[in-house]
Structures are given as structure tokens and as C-alpha cells.
Enzyme design. Structure first.
Site, PDB file in Angstrom:
ATOM      1  N   ARG A 187       0.816  -1.215   0.000  1.00 61.63           N
ATOM      2  CA  ARG A 187       0.000   0.000   0.000  1.00 61.63           C
ATOM      3  C   ARG A 187       0.854   1.272   0.000  1.00 61.63           C
ATOM      4  NH1 ARG A 187      -3.267   2.609   4.505  1.00 61.63           N
ATOM      5  NH2 ARG A 187      -5.128   3.519   3.552  1.00 61.63           N
ATOM      6  N   HIS A 204       0.266   4.407  -2.440  1.00 59.10           N
ATOM      7  CA  HIS A 204       0.035   5.757  -1.942  1.00 59.10           C
ATOM      8  C   HIS A 204       1.183   6.700  -2.288  1.00 59.10           C
ATOM      9  CE1 HIS A 204      -3.455   5.124   1.135  1.00 59.10           C
ATOM     10  NE2 HIS A 204      -3.647   4.465   0.016  1.00 59.10           N
ATOM     11  N   ASN A 252      -3.741   8.465   4.928  1.00 60.07           N
ATOM     12  CA  ASN A 252      -2.557   7.892   5.571  1.00 60.07           C
ATOM     13  C   ASN A 252      -2.549   7.904   7.097  1.00 60.07           C
ATOM     14  OD1 ASN A 252      -1.419   7.253   3.078  1.00 60.07           O
ATOM     15  ND2 ASN A 252      -0.344   9.211   2.911  1.00 60.07           N
ATOM     16  N   HIS A 274      -6.363  -6.287  -2.427  1.00 58.65           N
ATOM     17  CA  HIS A 274      -7.166  -6.414  -1.208  1.00 58.65           C
ATOM     18  C   HIS A 274      -7.449  -7.877  -0.864  1.00 58.65           C
ATOM     19  CE1 HIS A 274      -8.775  -1.978  -1.229  1.00 58.65           C
ATOM     20  NE2 HIS A 274      -7.475  -2.074  -1.076  1.00 58.65           N
TER      21      HIS A 274
END
Length: 273
Positions: A7, A11, A39, A138
Site C-alpha cells: 500500500r 500511496h 494515511n 485487497h
């Protein structure tokens, strides 16, 4: 830490490109991206990156960027949890700044509409195939109660739960995600095989057991994405191949190369000159 490291790369890449801007702490002129809505209380794994960087600096100083570390760690996290492998293109350099506003605005949110999410992907040069394949990450990791609570109690502002969420699954989720409180309680994104990188995430979407709204809309709101979800649910190899391809594509978003940026000595702060 696999899901968290994967992740971080995502990001990072969606804000100013894959330039390790997400790793910078606040200092002087820099306002850290770690404070952004997507975040804060959520992004983690920074200490793991610090350890990797320290080991690399010891072996070959000023050579491997923090941005490349994130790209490699994302690949290795995928492999170590049973997912596909791919060769990671290298040579990214590190930014000398961060963008809190970019982090707040560019990263898709769990409650965004399908169209908003797709638009945010398209702005990064990614398409609907990339969106569905990359959402398959996911298959590992967790989400906080605060990220999906509205689906359990008040999806469209009428006090009714989300009708695209399986009722028995919703009842189970409510036991640990109350109307108020428990914001940080964690839930598996893929309750079938939460620490194995596989295609069960897509199978769950077919059963209306996606955890986040942003997961389930891939099956309910768009014909093209719905067909892709079905394909990946029935064919894991197809999903793995596309995931690898889309990860390479995401890892190629606006890298700093040549003399742009720098190779940070510490991932948390820019070099002092």
C-alpha cells in the site's frame, strides 16, 4: 507487513509519482503526507523501510533510492504472500518535497463512487483493467471500521444499510464495528484467505461480500469492471498476470530520473547540502 508495504508504494505513486514523497516526515518547509486523510492512523511499515535503507547504505552507499525500495518491497510482499512475481524496473530517484494536498485529493477513498475512483486512476495513466486488477491486492491486509461503517448503517443517508452487502456478512461485521466508537478496529479485506495472495477477493465480490464500498462497486456499478471481476474470480492465473503488468505500470508513474531528485541517505528526510 506485506499489505502495508504494498500500500505504501500505491500511496506513493499516486502523489507526485513514485518518488518516495510519502516517506518524508514533516520538517521546516515539508508538510508530511503521513498526515493526510488516507494515511494518518493507517499507513505503516516506515520502520521496515528504514531497516532496508540502512542495510543498503551500508553495502552500497548513495545508490538505491527510497522510491526503488518501495517498488521492490511491494513486489516482494506480493511474492512472499503467494502472489505473482515480476521484474521491477529500477532507477527512480527521491523527491525533495511532499504534497499533503495531493495525498488528500489523488488517492481513491473507500466511499468514492466508481466513477470518481476510475477518474483518479485515469489521471495517473491507468485504465479500468488496472483498476480492477490492482484492487485485487485487497486479497491481503485489513481495513478499519471507519472505512466501511456507512455500509453497515446508513449507506445513502436514509438510515438503511447497503443493499449490495450480504446481510449475514453485514450482521457479523456489526458485532465489531458499532455505530459509534471502534473506529480503528481492524477487519480482513478478504475474510476467506486474509494472509494469502490469491483470487478469493474476486470470488467474495461475486457473493456481495466485498468489505469496502470501493471493492463492491467494481461488481455492481459498471459492466466492464463486472466482467473483469468475474474473469479474475474464475481464473487466478489471468489475475496474477494482469496484476504483475499493472504493478509495473503503476510503478512507472512519473519517476524522477537523471539529475532530478536525489538518492536520499535516510528515507524520512531530504539530504542536507
Amino acid at each position: 507487513m506485506a499489505a502495508s508495504l504494498l500500500r505504501l508504494h500505491f500511496h506513493d505513486c499516486f502523489v507526485q509519482g513514485c518518488d518516495a514523497s510519502i516517506l518524508l516526515d514533516s520538517s521546516g518547509t515539508i508538510v508530511s503526507e503521513k498526515r493526510s486523510n488516507p494515511n494518518r492512523n493507517s499507513a505503516r511499515g516506515f520502520e521496515v523501510v528504514d531497516e532496508i535503507k540502512a542495510a543498503l547504505e551500508k553495502e552500497c552507499p548513495h545508490t538505491v533510492s527510497c522510491a526503488d525500495i518501495l517498488a521492490l518491497a511491494a513486489r516482494d510482499s506480493t511474492v512472499l504472500t503467494g502472489g505473482p512475481s515480476w521484474e521491477v524496473p529500477l532507477g527512480r530517484r527521491d523527491s525533495r518535497g511532499a504534497s499533503l494536498s495531493g495525498s488528500n485529493n489523488n488517492i481513491p477513498a473507500p466511499n468514492n463512487t466508481f466513477q470518481t475512483i476510475l477518474t483518479k486512476f485515469k489521471l495517473q495513466g491507468l485504465n479500468i483493467v488496472d483498476l480492477v486488477a490492482l484492487s485485487g491486492s485487497h486479497t491481503i491486509g485489513n481495513a478499519r471500521c471507519t472505512s466501511f461503517r456507512q455500509r453497515l448503517y446508513n449507506q445513502s443517508g436514509n438510515g438503511q444499510p447497503d443493499y449490495t452487502l450480504d446481510q449475514s456478512y453485514a450482521a457479523l461485521l456489526r458485532t465489531n464495528c458499532p455505530r459509534s466508537g471502534g473506529d480503528q478496529n481492524l477487519f480482513f479485506l478478504d475474510f476467506v484467505s486474509p494472509i494469502k495472495f490469491d483470487n478469493s477477493y474476486f470470488k467474495s465480490l461475486l457473493a456481495y461480500k466485498g468489505l469496502l464500498n470501493s471493492d463492491q462497486v467494481l461488481f455492481t456499478k459498471n459492466a466492464v469492471s463486472r466482467e473483469l471481476v468475474k474473469k479474475y474470480a474464475y481464473n487466478q492465473e489471468l489475475f496474477f498476470n494482469q496484476f504483475a503488468e499493472s504493478m509495473i505500470k503503476m510503478g512507472n508513474i512519473s519517476p524522477l530520473t537523471g539529475y532530478r531528485g536525489e538518492i536520499r541517505e535516510t528515507c524520512r528526510k531530504v539530504n542536507a547540502y
